[in-house]
Design an enzyme around this catalytic site. Structure first.
Site, short mmCIF file in Angstrom:
data_model
loop_
_atom_site.label_atom_id
_atom_site.label_comp_id
_atom_site.label_asym_id
_atom_site.label_seq_id
_atom_site.Cartn_x
_atom_site.Cartn_y
_atom_site.Cartn_z
N GLU A 328 0.71 -1.05 -0.08
CA GLU A 328 -0.07 -0.06 0.03
C GLU A 328 0.81 1.31 -0.01
O GLU A 328 1.75 1.36 0.69
CB GLU A 328 -0.97 0.03 1.24
CG GLU A 328 -1.78 -1.20 1.41
CD GLU A 328 -2.71 -1.19 2.58
OE1 GLU A 328 -3.63 -1.94 2.64
OE2 GLU A 328 -2.69 -0.08 3.60
N CYS A 329 0.66 2.02 -0.97
CA CYS A 329 1.36 3.46 -0.91
C CYS A 329 2.72 3.33 -0.98
O CYS A 329 3.27 2.96 -1.88
CB CYS A 329 0.70 4.21 0.07
SG CYS A 329 0.93 6.29 -0.26
#
Length: 449
Positions: A328-329
């Site tokens: 994520e991210c």
């Protein structure tokens, strides 16, 4: 169920909620109280400050991610403390889309039947504070605002302003908090600096807590918290299962944005979480069935991550063998071939799992709540970086406006993209993660009693 609790709220971001909240938490500890901490909204960094002060995990409560019943259950889960302190988000009435109160601090206060302590920033104000307080009280249809603290207020001005508010408005002013110049917390593009980056944080908070105890009526706060209505929930989370598989979780100064309830759901569904550092370790932990690369600030450790070629190679090789991965991210950025940092005009080689580069921008690329329709899960985006290869696995849809875009990859049955997923919004998704990882590699029960 009797659960003493308060919510610390303010008219806007930047009103000093975080310093005041952690000073209150420390003051309560100094008074011998057992404190639990929560954060309204999707923020990762404020809970890190809570944990640093209390030594226990702080949890997020978010009414976009989960409905009211599940929020009550998340709040009540294992909550047996003397007082729960909940830090609000943005302004008290600010919710989804900017024009609703859905998922606002006030929505959470209604859901939890929690009394609100309103923090008013008094810097540069005197009698005008009365108008601001009156406005916020006029919108309080459920009569949840039970006290006011005047932040950045001088001792000489406090008493006359307190009397002015209490004579004109039906609310208690329970204290003031002078500006804590030695406890200013610097900010960067994703919010506050991380707690471990602040020199002598514990010492600074200890001093501000001592001030707080002198200028704010702690007994009144405890009284307000203890007078909160009883609260119950019918929702039941899955009981913890025996370990089925080991999942490696990246956790260090570069990757540290994780929701505690996400990790706990994985554990309850049979995951043994094994923590490691992409910055400092040379390779992935052994005997793992999956990998979590959470968000954080990989750009601040770009040089170290790029230099640690054995870790990047270890990740790439294991993924090529079929290791399921959720990134994520910041973790998603780390999977790319290159990170282009315009600030220092340098490019850093990363894992090379995802073709293309990520590059720094000068503004927020995408921000706010989303639903990933194909995964049926709620998420949040907040980043100043963009990818040449965002993927097209899912349709991300914003609430209220309905704006949509494609995002995400599916490498080995996982998810890789900029969105931060919130597993309790779809509990079966956490179960799927564990089952996917167990399908790749189960725990050898001979190693476990």
């Amino acid at each position: 169920m009797k659960v003493p609790r308060i919510i610390i709220a303010a008219p806007r971001s930047g009103s000093g909620k975080t310093v005041l909240t952690i000073s209150l938490m420390k003051a309560l500890l100094q008074n011998g109280k057992n404190v639990s901490a929560f954060k309204c909204g999707p923020d990762y960094i404020d809970p890190m400050f809570h944990k640093k002060i209390l030594g226990v995990d702080s949890r997020n409560l978010d009414l976009f991610f989960t409905d009211e019943e599940k929020n009550r259950a998340l709040f009540l889960k294992n909550n047996k403390c003397d007082i729960s302190v909940i830090e609000g988000v943005m302004g008290l009435y600010d919710g989804v889309g900017g024009v609703t109160d859905q998922a606002s601090t006030y929505h959470l206060a209604r859901t939890l039947k929690a009394p609100v302590i309103l923090v008013l920033d008094a810097k540069g104000m005197s009698r005008s504070i009365l108008a601001e307080a009156a406005g916020f009280l006029s919108m309080d249809q459920n009569k949840l605002i039970k006290g006011i603290i005047l932040n950045n207020m001088s001792a000489s001005l406090f008493q006359p302003v307190k009397e002015l508010i209490q004579e004109n408005l039906n609310v208690s002013v329970i204290g003031y908090f002078p500006h804590q110049k030695d406890c200013d917390i610097s900010s960067r593009y994703l919010g506050l600096a991380l707690p471990d980056e602040i020199k002598d944080l514990q010492e600074k908070i200890t001093k501000s807590a001592e001030t707080f105890s002198k200028t704010v009526d702690i007994k009144k706060i405890l009284e307000i918290a203890e007078n909160a209505e009883d609260l119950d929930s019918q929702f039941v989370f899955p009981a913890k299962q025996k370990p089925k598989t080991r999942i490696a979780v990246a956790y260090d100064e570069a990757f540290n944005f994780y929701y505690r309830d996400n990790l706990e759901l994985l554990e309850n569904n049979g995951a043994e979480l094994v923590y490691f550092s992409p910055v400092h370790d040379k390779k992935l932990p052994s005997d793992i069935g999956g990998l979590l690369l959470g968000g954080g600030y990989p750009e601040l450790c770009a040089k170290e991550l790029s230099a640690n070629k054995t870790m990047a190679q270890s990740i790439k090789e294991e993924i090529q063998k079929g290791l399921p991965i959720w990134a994520e991210c910041g973790g998603f950025i780390y999977l790319h071939q290159l990170l282009d940092l315009q600030d220092d005009e340098k490019k850093y080689a990363f894992c090379g799992v995802i073709n293309g580069k990520c590059f720094q921008t000068q503004k927020l690329v995408r921000f706010g709540y989303i639903t990933l329709n194909e995964l049926n899960i709620k998420a949040h985006e907040f980043h100043y970086f963009e990818s040449e290869n965002n993927g097209s696995l899912c349709t991300a849809e914003k609430p209220y406006t309905g704006k949509q875009w494609k995002c995400g990859h599916n490498i080995n049955g996982g998810f890789q993209g900029f969105p931060h997923l919130y597993y309790p919004s779809n509990i079966s998704y956490a179960e799927k993660i564990v089952e996917t990882c167990a399908g790749y590699k189960k725990i050898d029960i001979r190693n476990y009693k």
